[in-house]
Enzyme design. Structure first.
Site, PDB file in Angstrom:
ATOM      1  N   SER A 179       7.977  34.987  67.320  1.00  0.00           N
ATOM      2  CA  SER A 179       9.422  34.824  67.229  1.00  0.00           C
ATOM      3  C   SER A 179      10.126  36.179  67.191  1.00  0.00           C
ATOM      4  O   SER A 179      10.002  36.963  68.122  1.00  0.00           O
ATOM      5  CB  SER A 179       9.776  33.960  66.012  1.00  0.00           C
ATOM      6  OG  SER A 179      11.145  33.653  65.984  1.00  0.00           O
TER       7      SER A 179
ATOM      8  N   ASP B 176      10.997  34.758  72.007  1.00  0.00           N
ATOM      9  CA  ASP B 176      10.537  33.489  72.576  1.00  0.00           C
ATOM     10  C   ASP B 176      11.695  32.568  72.938  1.00  0.00           C
ATOM     11  O   ASP B 176      11.488  31.408  73.293  1.00  0.00           O
ATOM     12  CB  ASP B 176       9.559  32.785  71.641  1.00  0.00           C
ATOM     13  CG  ASP B 176      10.178  32.325  70.343  1.00  0.00           C
ATOM     14  OD1 ASP B 176      11.070  33.023  69.827  1.00  0.00           O
ATOM     15  OD2 ASP B 176       9.771  31.261  69.828  1.00  0.00           O
TER      16      ASP B 176
ATOM     17  N   ASP C 164      14.107  30.904  71.486  1.00  0.00           N
ATOM     18  CA  ASP C 164      14.506  29.647  70.845  1.00  0.00           C
ATOM     19  C   ASP C 164      15.722  29.847  69.949  1.00  0.00           C
ATOM     20  O   ASP C 164      16.286  28.884  69.449  1.00  0.00           O
ATOM     21  CB  ASP C 164      13.352  29.003  70.074  1.00  0.00           C
ATOM     22  CG  ASP C 164      12.792  29.875  68.964  1.00  0.00           C
ATOM     23  OD1 ASP C 164      13.224  31.041  68.836  1.00  0.00           O
ATOM     24  OD2 ASP C 164      11.908  29.399  68.224  1.00  0.00           O
TER      25      ASP C 164
END
Length: 557
Positions: A142, A300, A302
């Protein structure tokens, strides 16, 4: 096996040059050996996350292979012919770890579908469902610094695994010897045997199209707006820019320094879109091209961070603030278009702003609160789908910059969020309103809510012990007063609160709408304090937060 014996075994078994060099470099240094071998890298509901390197408490191909063997053992017990999907981001060794996982799955007779290039985490959630897989893996850490990598595990529903499944997989992993019990074949051999398949363009397009279907497109917006976007050298560039362009947003500028994948994150050592330091390159570019909007996705893709022009400078919009802006925008657009579903539902977490409750009451939306972690929001979407009511779900968000407006995936989606944010920006710009103006209007209507997150780091083995002692102390001897505010209630989520699963979280409710939640991070060596307050003005709320931060800084010392 004791620490030194384990270290010597790794010295004998490891063949990768970089790992072997690292092991040899710490020979005779008990402290460094202890840091690498004093425990196993913990596998939880978020999978694995740790510093890249050699040892049991590091991310490396052996730990990835062991975890994958355990996951394979679990899948084969619950499915006759299981299949999985795999995605990976731009981090150091992400592609190697992804191929390692694929090779272990294939050796265990599990069909593998792996993206041909780095892709956002939500694209993995989509692929699991689109390809009817029984699980999935994303190799990512992340927003952690460059020295980290991780391994996130997903179920057949496209959500990160539940607490119960994580426990079952952990049991399998614990029974696997890292060197003796792992099955593995060469990646190319797995392809030749028809066990490893590359995910094709049709799945990527399916994901982009599913995101595009979430656009609301009010008639008055002018999409010819200037947007600066930085993927922070991560996985977002292709999907975000493609999605925006296919939806009519063509004035997109990407800072060259942060456009292409780079696991070293040279220009933003801590690639977290929550913090201004990570956005400095993007802000410089926004000033150069005269753009009012900066978007940044984490490695990533998100999560999304946003900065907007405010006078002569740029103001960062927090995760809670963007969640409120998007929720209000979605609700009022649905109402204006007469498309609001019957009995609409929004989902957020226990550590996110309480302001959503006020806005939801105005629009007649049910708010469901879940534990920290977007998998619990995805789980609620699954419950609605099981009841044939998935259309009731209109929005979900968490304070850590994660948003989702549809059931196309079951995780926070930076591509979906980027599209909605650009649409909302264009909508307000057409009316001469900035995000800052829109926020002030909401505060004046619903009250001056203020939220903040304070994180205090506790590194290494001693740090983990200190965090456990701190949580134990707060549990056994809860304060009667915090920063001058009387504590009127304490919730210990480890004992269970309502229908929520048990979790290592403490909540202190105080007089005057002051609330604090404390929990250890599940992915980093940190204690996190979430401050949720309401003041008589914006300054009053900020002052309360400052006093709370000072109090807990002392407590953590």
């Amino acid at each position: 096996m004791d620490i030194m014996a384990n270290y010597k075994r790794w010295l004998e078994q490891v063949t990768e040059a970089d790992l072997l060099d690292e092991l040899k470099s710490v020979e005779g240094n008990e402290e460094e050996i202890n840091e690498r071998f004093y425990r196993e890298l913990e596998f939880g509901t978020g999978g694995l996350r740790g510093v890249i390197g050699a040892g049991t408490y590091r991310m490396n191909i052996y730990i990835v292979a062991k975890a994958t063997q355990g996951y394979s053992n679990y899948l084969k017990k619950v499915k006759e012919e299981p299949s999985v999907a795999i995605a990976y981001d731009s981090r150091i060794k992400s592609d190697i770890f992804a191929m390692t996982a694929a090779s272990v799955f294939a050796a265990n007779g599990i069909q593998v579908h792996i993206y041909q290039e780095l892709m956002p985490t939500p694209a993995l959630s989509y692929a699991v469902r689109a390809l009817k897989c029984d699980g999935g893996v994303v190799v990512t850490a992340s927003h952690n610094p460059a020295k980290y990598n991780g391994y996130k595990v997903y179920g057949a529903d496209g959500c990160q695994i539940t607490l119960e499944v994580a426990e079952a997989i952990l049991g399998e992993i614990d029974s696997v010897d890292v060197f003796d019990d792992v099955k593995k074949i060469d990646f190319e051999e797995g392809q030749n045997k028809g066990m490893i398949h590359l995910i094709g363009e049709e799945v990527v397009s399916g994901f982009i199209n599913a995101v595009s279907e979430r656009a609301l497109n009010p008639k008055e917006i002018d999409k010819d707006v200037s947007i600066v976007y930085t993927p922070l050298n991560g996985a977002g560039r292709y999907c975000v820019t493609r999605c925006l362009r296919e939806n009519g947003y063509t004035q997109i500028t990407i800072p060259t320094e942060q456009e292409m994948p780079d696991g070293n994150f040279t220009t933003c050592p801590y690639p977290n879109p929550e913090i201004r330091e990570a956005l400095e390159v993007g802000l410089k570019k926004a000033k150069e091209v005269g753009s009012d909007l900066l978007l940044a996705t984490d490695p990533d893709c998100d999560r999304v961070g946003v900065a907007v022009k405010d006078g002569n400078d740029y103001t960062l919009i927090s995760g809670n603030q963007m969640g409120i802006l998007l929720f209000d925008y979605i609700c009022k657009t649905y109402v204006a278009n007469d498309t609001m579903p019957k009995n609409p539902v929004a989902v957020t977490t226990i550590v996110s702003t309480k302001m959503i409750d006020k806005i939801a009451a105005d629009y007649g939306v049910e708010v469901r609160r879940v534990l920290t972690g977007f998998k619990f929001i995805g789980e609620q979407i699954g419950f609605l789908e099981a009841d044939g009511e998935v259309d009731r779900y209109i929005f979900g968000f968490e304070e850590s910059y994660g948003y989702l407006s549809g059931g196309h995936v079951r995780d926070k989606d930076g591509v979906n969020a980027a599209l909605l944010i650009c649409e909302m920006f264009a909508h307000y710009k057409a009316k001469g309103i900035s995000f800052v103006d829109a926020l002030h209007a909401l505060y004046e209507k619903y009250g001056y809510f203020k939220e903040a997150l304070q994180s205090i780091t506790f590194e290494g083995a001693s740090g983990a012990k200190k965090m456990a002692e701190l949580m134990d102390s707060l549990r056994k001897n809860p304060p009667a007063e915090i920063a001058g505010f009387k504590v009127v209630g304490v919730k210990d989520y480890a004992q269970g609160v309502g229908d929520l699963p048990k979790s290592n979280v403490l909540e202190f409710n105080m007089e005057n709408d002051v609330n604090v939640l404390v929990r250890p991070s599940g992915t980093e060596p940190k204690i996190k304090m979430y401050y949720l307050v309401k003041g008589d003005s914006e300054k009053a709320g900020a002052d309360i937060v400052t006093s709370l931060e000072a109090y807990f800084t002392e407590v953590c010392k």
